[in-house]
Design a protein around this motif. Structure first.
Motif, PDB file in Angstrom:
ATOM      1  N   LEU A  34       0.829  -1.208   0.000  1.00 37.60           N
ATOM      2  CA  LEU A  34       0.000   0.000   0.000  1.00 37.60           C
ATOM      3  C   LEU A  34       0.863   1.258   0.000  1.00 37.60           C
ATOM      4  CD1 LEU A  34      -2.887  -0.889   2.479  1.00 37.60           C
ATOM      5  CD2 LEU A  34      -3.003  -0.697  -0.013  1.00 37.60           C
ATOM      6  N   PHE A  35       1.955   1.247   0.785  1.00 35.96           N
ATOM      7  CA  PHE A  35       2.859   2.404   0.784  1.00 35.96           C
ATOM      8  C   PHE A  35       3.505   2.597  -0.589  1.00 35.96           C
ATOM      9  CE2 PHE A  35       3.176   2.080   5.561  1.00 35.96           C
ATOM     10  CZ  PHE A  35       2.550   3.290   5.783  1.00 35.96           C
ATOM     11  N   PHE A  36       3.816   1.498  -1.265  1.00 35.73           N
ATOM     12  CA  PHE A  36       4.366   1.601  -2.618  1.00 35.73           C
ATOM     13  C   PHE A  36       3.350   2.263  -3.554  1.00 35.73           C
ATOM     14  CE2 PHE A  36       4.428  -0.385  -6.857  1.00 35.73           C
ATOM     15  CZ  PHE A  36       5.598   0.184  -7.347  1.00 35.73           C
ATOM     16  N   LEU A  37       2.081   1.842  -3.461  1.00 30.63           N
ATOM     17  CA  LEU A  37       1.046   2.451  -4.299  1.00 30.63           C
ATOM     18  C   LEU A  37       0.885   3.936  -3.973  1.00 30.63           C
ATOM     19  CD1 LEU A  37      -1.758  -0.285  -4.264  1.00 30.63           C
ATOM     20  CD2 LEU A  37      -0.178   0.253  -6.124  1.00 30.63           C
ATOM     21  N   LEU A  38       0.858   4.236  -2.668  1.00 32.14           N
ATOM     22  CA  LEU A  38       0.626   5.612  -2.236  1.00 32.14           C
ATOM     23  C   LEU A  38       1.795   6.528  -2.559  1.00 32.14           C
ATOM     24  CD1 LEU A  38      -1.177   7.617  -0.615  1.00 32.14           C
ATOM     25  CD2 LEU A  38       0.052   6.858   1.419  1.00 32.14           C
ATOM     26  N   ARG A  39       2.994   6.140  -2.160  1.00 32.26           N
ATOM     27  CA  ARG A  39       4.159   7.012  -2.308  1.00 32.26           C
ATOM     28  C   ARG A  39       4.874   6.824  -3.650  1.00 32.26           C
ATOM     29  NH1 ARG A  39       4.047  11.090   0.384  1.00 32.26           N
ATOM     30  NH2 ARG A  39       6.275  11.207   0.617  1.00 32.26           N
ATOM     31  N   GLY A  40       5.032   5.567  -4.061  1.00 30.76           N
ATOM     32  CA  GLY A  40       5.783   5.312  -5.289  1.00 30.76           C
ATOM     33  C   GLY A  40       5.006   5.611  -6.551  1.00 30.76           C
ATOM     34  N   LEU A  41       3.746   5.159  -6.602  1.00 30.44           N
ATOM     35  CA  LEU A  41       2.920   5.377  -7.789  1.00 30.44           C
ATOM     36  C   LEU A  41       1.990   6.573  -7.659  1.00 30.44           C
ATOM     37  CD1 LEU A  41       1.993   1.689  -8.720  1.00 30.44           C
ATOM     38  CD2 LEU A  41       3.890   3.089  -9.556  1.00 30.44           C
ATOM     39  N   LYS A  42       2.079   7.287  -6.542  1.00 29.40           N
ATOM     40  CA  LYS A  42       1.319   8.520  -6.301  1.00 29.40           C
ATOM     41  C   LYS A  42      -0.200   8.313  -6.396  1.00 29.40           C
ATOM     42  CE  LYS A  42       5.179  10.864  -6.201  1.00 29.40           C
ATOM     43  NZ  LYS A  42       5.910  10.816  -4.976  1.00 29.40           N
ATOM     44  N   LYS A  43      -0.688   7.198  -5.855  1.00 24.96           N
ATOM     45  CA  LYS A  43      -2.132   6.937  -5.802  1.00 24.96           C
ATOM     46  C   LYS A  43      -2.691   7.608  -4.550  1.00 24.96           C
ATOM     47  CE  LYS A  43      -2.374   4.028  -9.300  1.00 24.96           C
ATOM     48  NZ  LYS A  43      -3.187   4.225 -10.459  1.00 24.96           N
ATOM     49  N   THR A  44      -2.811   8.923  -4.609  1.00 25.55           N
ATOM     50  CA  THR A  44      -3.178   9.708  -3.434  1.00 25.55           C
ATOM     51  C   THR A  44      -4.602   9.442  -2.953  1.00 25.55           C
ATOM     52  OG1 THR A  44      -3.800  11.552  -4.870  1.00 25.55           O
ATOM     53  CG2 THR A  44      -1.554  11.553  -3.963  1.00 25.55           C
ATOM     54  N   GLY A  45      -5.434   8.871  -3.790  1.00 24.69           N
ATOM     55  CA  GLY A  45      -6.790   8.525  -3.365  1.00 24.69           C
ATOM     56  C   GLY A  45      -6.804   7.450  -2.293  1.00 24.69           C
ATOM     57  N   LEU A  46      -5.683   6.767  -2.114  1.00 29.76           N
ATOM     58  CA  LEU A  46      -5.601   5.710  -1.113  1.00 29.76           C
ATOM     59  C   LEU A  46      -5.109   6.203   0.242  1.00 29.76           C
ATOM     60  CD1 LEU A  46      -3.927   2.901  -3.259  1.00 29.76           C
ATOM     61  CD2 LEU A  46      -6.290   2.989  -2.484  1.00 29.76           C
ATOM     62  N   SER A  47      -4.799   7.476   0.388  1.00 28.60           N
ATOM     63  CA  SER A  47      -4.130   7.957   1.601  1.00 28.60           C
ATOM     64  C   SER A  47      -4.949   7.702   2.864  1.00 28.60           C
ATOM     65  CB  SER A  47      -3.758   9.429   1.475  1.00 28.60           C
ATOM     66  OG  SER A  47      -4.908  10.203   1.276  1.00 28.60           O
ATOM     67  N   ASP A  48      -6.240   7.967   2.845  1.00 29.00           N
ATOM     68  CA  ASP A  48      -7.062   7.716   4.035  1.00 29.00           C
ATOM     69  C   ASP A  48      -7.104   6.231   4.366  1.00 29.00           C
ATOM     70  OD1 ASP A  48      -7.591  10.403   4.260  1.00 29.00           O
ATOM     71  OD2 ASP A  48      -9.555  10.282   3.298  1.00 29.00           O
TER      72      ASP A  48
END
Length: 194
Positions: A34-48
């Motif tokens: 999940l951190f890879f998706l959030l930070r690496g791929l910039k999937k900011t919709g997953l932050s919450d």
């Protein structure tokens, strides 16, 4: 890190027969992914969602196992691993909800209309696995006595919708099984033409 954690999870399950730590390593692999998706791929919709999963995993992988070790219940490793696994699947799936616009990766928490639309689209995709075309699945759902339910998660206003389809209207079993859906020819009715 997620790939390495999967390796540690495999080693704990299969080599050391330490099932609770196998489940804990699997939890950590999921979190690092999940951190890879959030930070690496910039999937900011997953932050919450990532924030909530992180908070829950702190309890599930730290506080609860420590309490079990201190209380002496850590001897029941298979049961603990099963409970940790089931809890993780249910909570992580429920936290995400289906009021998510997958085109923009945005979670519209209280939007029941979007959640119900996603439930219907997921049902169409589910029936396509049995060999129905998208059009056939759409017509099947539109003409059958389906039941829709709206529920929510207590901590945040989040619309989760479920779709219930009567299984008695089929001449084959449409319920989920370990073998998976059996694809078959469902005829030529209601197919799109080019």
């Amino acid at each position: 890190m997620a790939i390495v954690a999967h390796g540690y999870s495999f080693a704990n399950f299969h080599l050391f027969k330490d099932y609770p730590f196998g489940a804990i390593w699997f939890y950590w692999a999921f979190l690092w992914f999940l951190f890879f998706l959030l930070r690496g791929l910039k999937k900011t919709g997953l932050s919450d969602y990532v924030g909530r999963v992180t908070a829950i995993e702190g309890w599930v992988t730290g506080v609860i196992p420590a309490a079990l070790l201190l209380s002496g219940y850590s001897k029941h490793t298979a049961e603990i691993a099963l409970a940790l696994g089931a809890f993780g699947v249910v909570v992580c799936a429920a936290l995400f909800g289906i009021s998510v616009d997958h085109d923009t990766d945005t979670n519209y928490y209280p939007d029941a209309t979007l959640a119900y639309r996603r439930a219907c689209l997921n049902a169409v995709e589910y029936f396509k696995r049995f060999g129905y075309s998208g059009e056939q699945a759409y017509l099947l759902l539109g003409s059958s006595p389906i039941e829709g339910r709206i529920s929510g998660i207590v901590d945040i206003p989040n619309a989760c919708c479920s779709l219930y389809v009567p299984t008695a209207m089929f001449d084959f079993d449409v319920r989920p099984t370990a073998a998976g859906p059996m694809k078959a020819d469902r005829g030529q009715c209601a197919l799109a033409t080019a």
